[in-house]
Design a protein around this motif. Sequence first.
Motif, PDB file in Angstrom:
ATOM      1  N   VAL A  34     -30.119   1.452  14.317  1.00  0.00           N
ATOM      2  CA  VAL A  34     -30.247   2.855  13.934  1.00  0.00           C
ATOM      3  C   VAL A  34     -29.070   3.625  14.511  1.00  0.00           C
ATOM      4  O   VAL A  34     -28.422   3.187  15.463  1.00  0.00           O
ATOM      5  CB  VAL A  34     -31.599   3.455  14.395  1.00  0.00           C
ATOM      6  N   GLU A  35     -28.802   4.789  13.966  1.00  0.00           N
ATOM      7  CA  GLU A  35     -27.622   5.574  14.325  1.00  0.00           C
ATOM      8  C   GLU A  35     -28.005   6.898  14.994  1.00  0.00           C
ATOM      9  O   GLU A  35     -29.157   7.302  14.962  1.00  0.00           O
ATOM     10  CB  GLU A  35     -26.799   5.871  13.058  1.00  0.00           C
ATOM     11  N   GLY A  36     -27.023   7.550  15.544  1.00  0.00           N
ATOM     12  CA  GLY A  36     -27.177   8.901  16.082  1.00  0.00           C
ATOM     13  C   GLY A  36     -28.120   8.970  17.268  1.00  0.00           C
ATOM     14  O   GLY A  36     -28.141   8.087  18.121  1.00  0.00           O
ATOM     15  N   ASP A  37     -28.910  10.037  17.301  1.00  0.00           N
ATOM     16  CA  ASP A  37     -29.819  10.286  18.421  1.00  0.00           C
ATOM     17  C   ASP A  37     -30.923   9.238  18.548  1.00  0.00           C
ATOM     18  O   ASP A  37     -31.556   9.139  19.589  1.00  0.00           O
ATOM     19  CB  ASP A  37     -30.468  11.673  18.290  1.00  0.00           C
ATOM     20  N   LEU A  38     -31.162   8.476  17.497  1.00  0.00           N
ATOM     21  CA  LEU A  38     -32.207   7.456  17.537  1.00  0.00           C
ATOM     22  C   LEU A  38     -31.737   6.172  18.225  1.00  0.00           C
ATOM     23  O   LEU A  38     -32.545   5.371  18.666  1.00  0.00           O
ATOM     24  CB  LEU A  38     -32.679   7.123  16.116  1.00  0.00           C
ATOM     25  N   ALA A  39     -30.439   5.987  18.311  1.00  0.00           N
ATOM     26  CA  ALA A  39     -29.867   4.738  18.822  1.00  0.00           C
ATOM     27  C   ALA A  39     -29.868   4.695  20.346  1.00  0.00           C
ATOM     28  O   ALA A  39     -29.608   5.695  21.012  1.00  0.00           O
ATOM     29  CB  ALA A  39     -28.449   4.573  18.311  1.00  0.00           C
ATOM     30  N   GLY A  40     -30.181   3.524  20.885  1.00  0.00           N
ATOM     31  CA  GLY A  40     -30.000   3.269  22.307  1.00  0.00           C
ATOM     32  C   GLY A  40     -30.866   4.061  23.262  1.00  0.00           C
ATOM     33  O   GLY A  40     -30.511   4.208  24.428  1.00  0.00           O
ATOM     34  N   GLN A  41     -31.982   4.542  22.806  1.00  0.00           N
ATOM     35  CA  GLN A  41     -32.859   5.328  23.672  1.00  0.00           C
ATOM     36  C   GLN A  41     -33.540   4.430  24.701  1.00  0.00           C
ATOM     37  O   GLN A  41     -34.053   3.377  24.363  1.00  0.00           O
ATOM     38  CB  GLN A  41     -33.919   6.059  22.846  1.00  0.00           C
ATOM     39  N   ARG A  42     -33.524   4.882  25.963  1.00  0.00           N
ATOM     40  CA  ARG A  42     -34.210   4.175  27.056  1.00  0.00           C
ATOM     41  C   ARG A  42     -35.040   5.201  27.804  1.00  0.00           C
ATOM     42  O   ARG A  42     -34.686   6.375  27.837  1.00  0.00           O
ATOM     43  CB  ARG A  42     -33.201   3.498  27.967  1.00  0.00           C
ATOM     44  N   PHE A  43     -36.123   4.738  28.433  1.00  0.00           N
ATOM     45  CA  PHE A  43     -37.093   5.652  29.024  1.00  0.00           C
ATOM     46  C   PHE A  43     -37.494   5.215  30.419  1.00  0.00           C
ATOM     47  O   PHE A  43     -37.496   4.029  30.729  1.00  0.00           O
ATOM     48  CB  PHE A  43     -38.331   5.742  28.117  1.00  0.00           C
ATOM     49  N   ALA A  44     -37.858   6.195  31.245  1.00  0.00           N
ATOM     50  CA  ALA A  44     -38.255   5.928  32.630  1.00  0.00           C
ATOM     51  C   ALA A  44     -39.671   5.372  32.720  1.00  0.00           C
ATOM     52  O   ALA A  44     -40.014   4.721  33.696  1.00  0.00           O
ATOM     53  CB  ALA A  44     -38.126   7.199  33.464  1.00  0.00           C
ATOM     54  N   SER A  45     -40.497   5.637  31.700  1.00  0.00           N
ATOM     55  CA  SER A  45     -41.891   5.179  31.756  1.00  0.00           C
ATOM     56  C   SER A  45     -42.368   4.752  30.370  1.00  0.00           C
ATOM     57  O   SER A  45     -41.797   5.146  29.350  1.00  0.00           O
ATOM     58  CB  SER A  45     -42.798   6.292  32.285  1.00  0.00           C
ATOM     59  N   VAL A  53     -41.529   7.603  20.434  1.00  0.00           N
ATOM     60  CA  VAL A  53     -41.705   6.931  19.149  1.00  0.00           C
ATOM     61  C   VAL A  53     -42.727   7.678  18.292  1.00  0.00           C
ATOM     62  O   VAL A  53     -42.598   7.728  17.071  1.00  0.00           O
ATOM     63  CB  VAL A  53     -42.052   5.430  19.314  1.00  0.00           C
ATOM     64  N   GLY A  54     -43.712   8.314  18.934  1.00  0.00           N
ATOM     65  CA  GLY A  54     -44.675   9.114  18.185  1.00  0.00           C
ATOM     66  C   GLY A  54     -44.041  10.331  17.534  1.00  0.00           C
ATOM     67  O   GLY A  54     -44.476  10.771  16.473  1.00  0.00           O
ATOM     68  N   GLU A  55     -43.001  10.855  18.154  1.00  0.00           N
ATOM     69  CA  GLU A  55     -42.309  12.034  17.611  1.00  0.00           C
ATOM     70  C   GLU A  55     -41.313  11.671  16.514  1.00  0.00           C
ATOM     71  O   GLU A  55     -41.067  12.481  15.622  1.00  0.00           O
ATOM     72  CB  GLU A  55     -41.564  12.761  18.737  1.00  0.00           C
ATOM     73  N   VAL A  56     -40.703  10.492  16.588  1.00  0.00           N
ATOM     74  CA  VAL A  56     -39.600  10.172  15.672  1.00  0.00           C
ATOM     75  C   VAL A  56     -39.898   9.039  14.696  1.00  0.00           C
ATOM     76  O   VAL A  56     -38.993   8.597  13.981  1.00  0.00           O
ATOM     77  CB  VAL A  56     -38.299   9.853  16.459  1.00  0.00           C
ATOM     78  N   PHE A  57     -41.156   8.579  14.616  1.00  0.00           N
ATOM     79  CA  PHE A  57     -41.429   7.426  13.752  1.00  0.00           C
ATOM     80  C   PHE A  57     -41.028   7.681  12.306  1.00  0.00           C
ATOM     81  O   PHE A  57     -40.564   6.772  11.615  1.00  0.00           O
ATOM     82  CB  PHE A  57     -42.879   6.943  13.871  1.00  0.00           C
ATOM     83  N   GLY A  58     -41.178   8.902  11.822  1.00  0.00           N
ATOM     84  CA  GLY A  58     -40.765   9.220  10.444  1.00  0.00           C
ATOM     85  C   GLY A  58     -39.263   9.085  10.261  1.00  0.00           C
ATOM     86  O   GLY A  58     -38.795   8.561   9.241  1.00  0.00           O
ATOM     87  N   ASP A  59     -38.499   9.542  11.247  1.00  0.00           N
ATOM     88  CA  ASP A  59     -37.044   9.408  11.197  1.00  0.00           C
ATOM     89  C   ASP A  59     -36.631   7.938  11.248  1.00  0.00           C
ATOM     90  O   ASP A  59     -35.696   7.523  10.560  1.00  0.00           O
ATOM     91  CB  ASP A  59     -36.390  10.163  12.359  1.00  0.00           C
ATOM     92  N   LEU A  60     -37.319   7.162  12.080  1.00  0.00           N
ATOM     93  CA  LEU A  60     -37.024   5.731  12.154  1.00  0.00           C
ATOM     94  C   LEU A  60     -37.294   5.061  10.809  1.00  0.00           C
ATOM     95  O   LEU A  60     -36.494   4.246  10.345  1.00  0.00           O
ATOM     96  CB  LEU A  60     -37.859   5.074  13.258  1.00  0.00           C
ATOM     97  N   ALA A  61     -38.408   5.404  10.174  1.00  0.00           N
ATOM     98  CA  ALA A  61     -38.751   4.824   8.872  1.00  0.00           C
ATOM     99  C   ALA A  61     -37.675   5.153   7.835  1.00  0.00           C
ATOM    100  O   ALA A  61     -37.313   4.310   7.013  1.00  0.00           O
ATOM    101  CB  ALA A  61     -40.122   5.305   8.418  1.00  0.00           C
ATOM    102  N   GLU A  62     -37.133   6.370   7.887  1.00  0.00           N
ATOM    103  CA  GLU A  62     -36.061   6.753   6.971  1.00  0.00           C
ATOM    104  C   GLU A  62     -34.797   5.933   7.199  1.00  0.00           C
ATOM    105  O   GLU A  62     -33.989   5.765   6.292  1.00  0.00           O
ATOM    106  CB  GLU A  62     -35.740   8.242   7.116  1.00  0.00           C
ATOM    107  N   GLU A  63     -34.611   5.418   8.400  1.00  0.00           N
ATOM    108  CA  GLU A  63     -33.456   4.580   8.743  1.00  0.00           C
ATOM    109  C   GLU A  63     -33.692   3.104   8.379  1.00  0.00           C
ATOM    110  O   GLU A  63     -32.870   2.254   8.689  1.00  0.00           O
ATOM    111  CB  GLU A  63     -33.148   4.677  10.236  1.00  0.00           C
TER     112      GLU A  63
END
Length: 85
Positions: A34-45, A53-63
């Motif tokens: 995936v590209e842009g703000d969706l790419a390479g996301q890492r989290f502390a918890s 993922v609950g906030e961006v699942f629609g954007d991910l599906a579009e990718e």
Amino acid sequence: MNLPDQPSTFRPPTPTERPWWWRTENAAGEEVTVEGDLAGQRFASQADAESWVGEVFGDLAEEGVDAVTLFELERRVYGPMSLHA
């Protein structure tokens, strides 16, 4: 002269500092880049990763992402989890 390590505001967090991440996959289970703000996301918890993922699942599906798998460093926690109803 030795300089101290850069403060965290000036360097990206290390995988140890943010061990949680999602593998994005197509319907065949192959990794999708995936590209842009969706790419390479890492989290502390785990909670932060799941909220994201609950906030961006629609954007991910579009990718072209059909499913995601959650990892803590290299350990698969769960998944693949479909992004479709």
